[in-house]
Write an enzyme that holds these catalytic residues in place. Structure first.
Site, PDB file in Angstrom:
ATOM      1  N   ASN A  34       0.925  -1.385  -0.221  1.00 54.17           N
ATOM      2  CA  ASN A  34      -0.332   0.096   0.160  1.00 54.17           C
ATOM      3  C   ASN A  34       0.854   1.208   0.038  1.00 54.17           C
ATOM      4  O   ASN A  34       2.022   1.556  -0.343  1.00 54.17           O
ATOM      5  CB  ASN A  34      -0.612   0.232   0.742  1.00 54.17           C
ATOM      6  N   ARG A  35       0.658   2.398  -0.274  1.00 52.66           N
ATOM      7  CA  ARG A  35       0.892   3.710  -0.239  1.00 52.66           C
ATOM      8  C   ARG A  35       1.750   4.552   0.624  1.00 52.66           C
ATOM      9  O   ARG A  35       1.561   5.421   0.588  1.00 52.66           O
ATOM     10  CB  ARG A  35       0.113   4.770  -1.091  1.00 52.66           C
TER      11      ARG A  35
END
Ligand code: CTP
Ligand code: CA
Length: 235
Positions: A34-35
């Site tokens: 994920n970011r």
């Protein structure tokens, strides 16, 4: 010398902060991730140390330049997967007064990890997923140290079923953490940015604080809320 208003109000306290985003491997070269940059968690660890706490930062895949912002005096434990994060957070939490789960932990991971690189074949593969353990819920249900304060984070977007605050209230009640720090994401807010805006809810979903500013300013606002809850509780 200008003293910060909070002084050393976390002096004598031991805190654990998780930061970054977990990576769940598919094969030796690929993962689901994920970011999350880890910037808010790093700011939380740094500000807690500035306020006198003994701090352990459990860092999931935080880039070196971001991690450098943690400053001195913080113990850093590196993890990659949600399961590694769970084990490291629970081990550090055995001695902790406060655990802050700022990491973005995968909700699902691949059901199996291929021991060798998955090769292109004639068919498009389907990836089977299984649910991961919810580290925060487990900390609430089965605290490594009784009486410790547990703080969750939630990045939320509003949608057709409710506003950011609607979703946040539901999550605060579902998670049962002492505090849930909510930040709206999307439209350039949240992930990967250097500023943040937050609303802090208690376990009943009531708003106890709001703050906006740099991730350092927001971090201090979170610790202010933690100190307020800790002071109202016998230790
Ligand atoms: N969290 C956790 N373990 C997981 C998933 C989430 O400890 N497997 C923690 C996060 O670190 C965060 C909090 O739970 O402190 C909220 O995460 P979030 O993703 O917003 O909540 P979910 O319950 O996973 O809900 P959803 O992703 O559906 O919004
Ligand atoms: Ca999630």
């Amino acid at each position: 010398l200008v003293r910060p208003p909070h002084g050393s109000d976390l002096g004598g306290r031991r805190v654990v902060v998780s930061a970054g985003g977990t990576r769940e491997p598919l094969d030796p070269v690929r993962f689901l991730g994920n970011r999350s940059s880890g910037r808010q968690g790093v700011a939380l660890a740094r500000s807690a140390a500035e306020r006198g706490a003994a701090v352990t930062l459990v860092a999931a895949n935080v880039a070196p330049d971001v991690l450098a912002g943690v400053g001195s005096g913080v113990e850093v434990v590196h993890v990659e997967t949600g399961e590694e994060l769970r084990a490291s957070v629970r081990a550090a939490a055995l001695e902790a007064d406060v655990v802050v789960m700022a990491a973005a932990v995968a909700d699902y991971r691949p059901a199996s990890v291929a021991p060798t690189k998955i090769k292109k074949s004639g068919e498009v593969p389907t990836i089977e997923l299984v649910e991961t353990t919810d580290v925060l819920r487990e900390l609430v249900a089965d605290p490594p140290r009784p009486g410790q304060l547990v703080v969750g984070f939630a990045a939320e977007t509003g949608d057709t079923t409710g506003s950011v605050l609607d979703h946040a209230r539901t999550k605060a009640r579902r998670k049962g953490a002492d505090l849930l720090v909510v930040n709206p994401v999307g439209d350039g807010r949240g992930f990967g940015t250097t500023t943040n805006e937050i609303t802090v809810l208690d376990r009943t979903g009531d708003v106890v604080a709001t703050a906006a500013g740099t991730k350092a300013e927001v971090a201090h606002a979170v610790w202010d809320a933690v100190v307020a809850v800790a002071d109202g509780r016998p230790s």
